[in-house]
Motif scaffolding. Structure first.
Motif, PDB file in Angstrom:
ATOM      1  N   LEU A 196       0.865  -1.267   0.515  1.00 22.08           N
ATOM      2  CA  LEU A 196       0.005  -0.018  -0.038  1.00 22.08           C
ATOM      3  C   LEU A 196       0.478   1.448  -0.245  1.00 22.08           C
ATOM      4  O   LEU A 196       1.840   1.299   0.583  1.00 22.08           O
ATOM      5  N   LYS A 197       0.374   2.220  -1.097  1.00 23.66           N
ATOM      6  CA  LYS A 197       1.675   3.671  -0.780  1.00 23.66           C
ATOM      7  C   LYS A 197       0.955   4.294   0.289  1.00 23.66           C
ATOM      8  O   LYS A 197       0.283   4.428   0.848  1.00 23.66           O
ATOM      9  N   THR A 198       2.059   5.115   0.577  1.00 24.53           N
ATOM     10  CA  THR A 198       1.915   5.892   1.756  1.00 24.53           C
ATOM     11  C   THR A 198       0.381   6.828   1.928  1.00 24.53           C
ATOM     12  O   THR A 198      -0.616   6.342   3.594  1.00 24.53           O
ATOM     13  N   ARG A 199      -0.607   6.611   0.929  1.00 22.13           N
ATOM     14  CA  ARG A 199      -1.625   7.325   0.834  1.00 22.13           C
ATOM     15  C   ARG A 199      -2.901   6.753   0.223  1.00 22.13           C
ATOM     16  O   ARG A 199      -3.787   7.180   0.427  1.00 22.13           O
ATOM     17  N   GLY A 200      -2.732   5.288   0.153  1.00 26.20           N
ATOM     18  CA  GLY A 200      -3.410   4.614  -0.072  1.00 26.20           C
ATOM     19  C   GLY A 200      -4.153   4.147   0.023  1.00 26.20           C
ATOM     20  O   GLY A 200      -4.647   4.337   1.804  1.00 26.20           O
ATOM     21  N   VAL A 201      -5.604   3.171   0.267  1.00 22.40           N
ATOM     22  CA  VAL A 201      -6.796   2.984   0.954  1.00 22.40           C
ATOM     23  C   VAL A 201      -6.696   1.517   0.483  1.00 22.40           C
ATOM     24  O   VAL A 201      -6.884   0.814  -0.981  1.00 22.40           O
ATOM     25  N   ILE A 202      -6.799   0.963   1.527  1.00 22.47           N
ATOM     26  CA  ILE A 202      -7.666  -0.962   0.998  1.00 22.47           C
ATOM     27  C   ILE A 202      -9.351  -0.953   1.198  1.00 22.47           C
ATOM     28  O   ILE A 202      -9.455   0.000   2.061  1.00 22.47           O
ATOM     29  N   THR A 203      -9.804  -1.374   0.179  1.00 19.43           N
ATOM     30  CA  THR A 203     -10.788  -2.106   0.241  1.00 19.43           C
ATOM     31  C   THR A 203     -11.459  -3.489   0.496  1.00 19.43           C
ATOM     32  O   THR A 203     -10.713  -4.127  -0.295  1.00 19.43           O
ATOM     33  N   LEU A 204     -11.765  -3.535   0.948  1.00 21.38           N
ATOM     34  CA  LEU A 204     -11.731  -5.433   1.597  1.00 21.38           C
ATOM     35  C   LEU A 204     -13.850  -5.714   1.778  1.00 21.38           C
ATOM     36  O   LEU A 204     -14.139  -5.243   2.270  1.00 21.38           O
ATOM     37  N   GLU A 205     -13.878  -6.393   1.026  1.00 22.16           N
ATOM     38  CA  GLU A 205     -15.581  -7.080   2.128  1.00 22.16           C
ATOM     39  C   GLU A 205     -15.378  -8.543   1.889  1.00 22.16           C
ATOM     40  O   GLU A 205     -14.422  -9.397   1.235  1.00 22.16           O
ATOM     41  N   PHE A 206     -16.087  -9.016   2.766  1.00 19.89           N
ATOM     42  CA  PHE A 206     -15.856 -10.529   3.208  1.00 19.89           C
ATOM     43  C   PHE A 206     -17.689 -10.820   4.125  1.00 19.89           C
ATOM     44  O   PHE A 206     -18.058  -9.481   4.907  1.00 19.89           O
ATOM     45  N   PRO A 207     -18.202 -11.510   4.079  1.00 16.39           N
ATOM     46  CA  PRO A 207     -19.174 -11.920   5.007  1.00 16.39           C
ATOM     47  C   PRO A 207     -18.840 -11.567   6.300  1.00 16.39           C
ATOM     48  O   PRO A 207     -18.118 -12.012   6.512  1.00 16.39           O
ATOM     49  N   HIS A 208     -19.900 -11.208   6.588  1.00 18.20           N
ATOM     50  CA  HIS A 208     -19.781 -10.393   8.132  1.00 18.20           C
ATOM     51  C   HIS A 208     -19.924 -11.691   9.697  1.00 18.20           C
ATOM     52  O   HIS A 208     -21.694 -11.910   9.292  1.00 18.20           O
TER      53      HIS A 208
END
Ligand code: ZN
Length: 416
Positions: A196-208
């Motif tokens: 991940l870049k310094t100002r990057g963003v991760i998005t993840l989807e998973f069953p809750h």
């Protein structure tokens, strides 16, 4: 939780504590994506335990690694592009996140478990550079043919370092239904931290997990699905790797999923949204941080099995013909756990031609193209991918012509 584990079977994949508490035990089951060709029907078939534990230190609900991912994922039958609603979901996500993060031709979008490119193709269409990571070679090949660069390796710290070395790091790092599917969750999240870049963003989807419990979705438990995640447990895992969840959405997909947004812990530009606080409070009220919360799920699952069998047996005694719709992983958990074979379900159909002419693992129920339903006019259609129930009921509306009805097995048997 129903009984202490006889032979302490393993340790928490996140925090390392011995696992001593059963969440649910679905007995022995074959790998849910190992469809059989006709010449394999008389051979011995491996079955592995579907015994899920909860860690009493971090409350990560988990299945031990009975089977290695190499075995499961290198030739995988699941192609994301065979579901219309999932394709639409991916398209909407790409629109939303491109504008939210201001992605441009200078950005890099990396998807973990990019499958056949069903999602990245939306970024490609906008001229945004992408990289897919997909260990299943047969599936990744489809993406590559569509012009989506794809690496066919498992993701973790090593691959993240290799990519970084080649000058590739992510402005957006995303993964749908993959966090729950990695056996070494520390290596996976550690890899995301690196890529991940310094100002990057991760998005993840998973069953809750709280929705799985509430809605009785025991059939979403299968060998490929190693972790069952609450926001509570996920925040702990991320924090341990220097990542912070700053926003969360609750989605209806897969029976109730979370989409989390994460950044480096020290990113000053991304304050934690009130939605994160709100969900933390609700999970705490539901009890995710207490062992008692996980008690009783096993009994609820057994009750659902009895109800489904009761319905199917009665229908068969009345001379009804019952077909299945779909051959998803969850269907195989359900059919094997409930012991539903050709005696109760004549056949099933699927839109994915890869599965046609094959047989379901364990139960050996044959899989046909969807036209089979029109040809044989069954009285009931058991909808196995119940998460797509509305889409399926509308696509198969024609069964009403001969008085056919749909049976939805989860969360409770429902005839519509
Ligand atoms: Zn733990």
């Amino acid at each position: 939780m129903n009984r202490p584990t006889q032979n302490v079977a393993g340790h928490c994949r996140f925090c390392g504590k011995a696992l001593e508490h059963t969440f649910v035990d679905l007995g022995m089951s074959p790998l849910c994506e190992s469809f059989l060709a006709i010449d394999q029907l008389n051979r011995m078939e491996p079955f592995y335990p579907l015994h899920v534990f909860v860690c009493d230190a971090c409350f990560l609900v988990q299945l031990l690694e009975y089977v290695t991912p190499d075995h499961i994922f290198t030739e995988y039958a699941y192609f994301s592009s065979y579901s219309n609603s999932w394709l639409q979901h991916a398209k909407n996500y790409a629109e939303m996140i491109t504008s939210r993060l201001g992605l441009t031709r200078d950005s890099l979008v990396v998807e973990l478990a990019s499958n056949d490119g069903y999602l990245l193709q939306n970024f490609v269409a906008k001229g945004i550079p992408v990289l897919g990571i997909e260990p299943a070679k047969n599936v990744a090949q489809v993406a590559i043919q569509k012009g989506i660069p794809s690496v066919t390796e498992f993701f973790g710290e090593k691959l993240a370092r290799d990519l970084l070395h080649k000058g590739q790091n992510a402005d957006l790092l995303l993964g749908n239904n993959v966090l729950a599917h990695v056996p070494d969750i520390n290596d996976f999240v550690g890899g995301m931290k690196i890529l991940l870049k310094t100002r990057g963003v991760i998005t993840l989807e998973f069953p809750h997990l709280p929705r799985l419990i509430e809605r009785n979705q025991y059939d979403t438990i299968y060998h490929e699905h190693f972790s069952y995640l609450s926001l509570f447990a996920t925040e702990k895992v991320f924090a341990a790797h220097g990542l912070r969840i700053f926003d969360v959405e609750e989605l209806p997909t897969h029976g109730g999923s979370l989409r989390i947004y994460a950044c480096h812990s020290d990113d000053p530009d991304r304050p934690v949204d009130t939605r994160v606080h709100g969900l933390r409070v609700r999970e705490e009220q539901e009890g995710v941080g207490r062992l008692e919360y996980y008690r009783g799920f096993g009994e609820k699952v057994m009750a659902t099995k009895r109800d489904l069998l009761e319905f199917l047996i009665r229908a068969k005694r009345d001379g009804k013909r019952i077909a299945g719709y779909g051959a998803p992983g969850k269907g195989n958990t359900l059919l094997n756990y409930c012991g539903i074979r050709g005696d109760l379900l004549d056949y099933t159909v699927d839109r994915n031609p890869y599965k046609h002419g094959k047989f379901l693992p364990g139960t050996h129920i044959p899989v046909f193209p969807t036209e089979r339903i029109q040809e044989t006019r069954p009285d009931y259609v058991l909808v196995l991918p119940w998460n797509l129930r509305d889409e399926i009921i509308s696509q198969l509306g024609y069964i009403r012509e001969w008085g056919g009805r749909f049976v939805i097995p989860i969360p409770a048997v429902e005839v519509v």
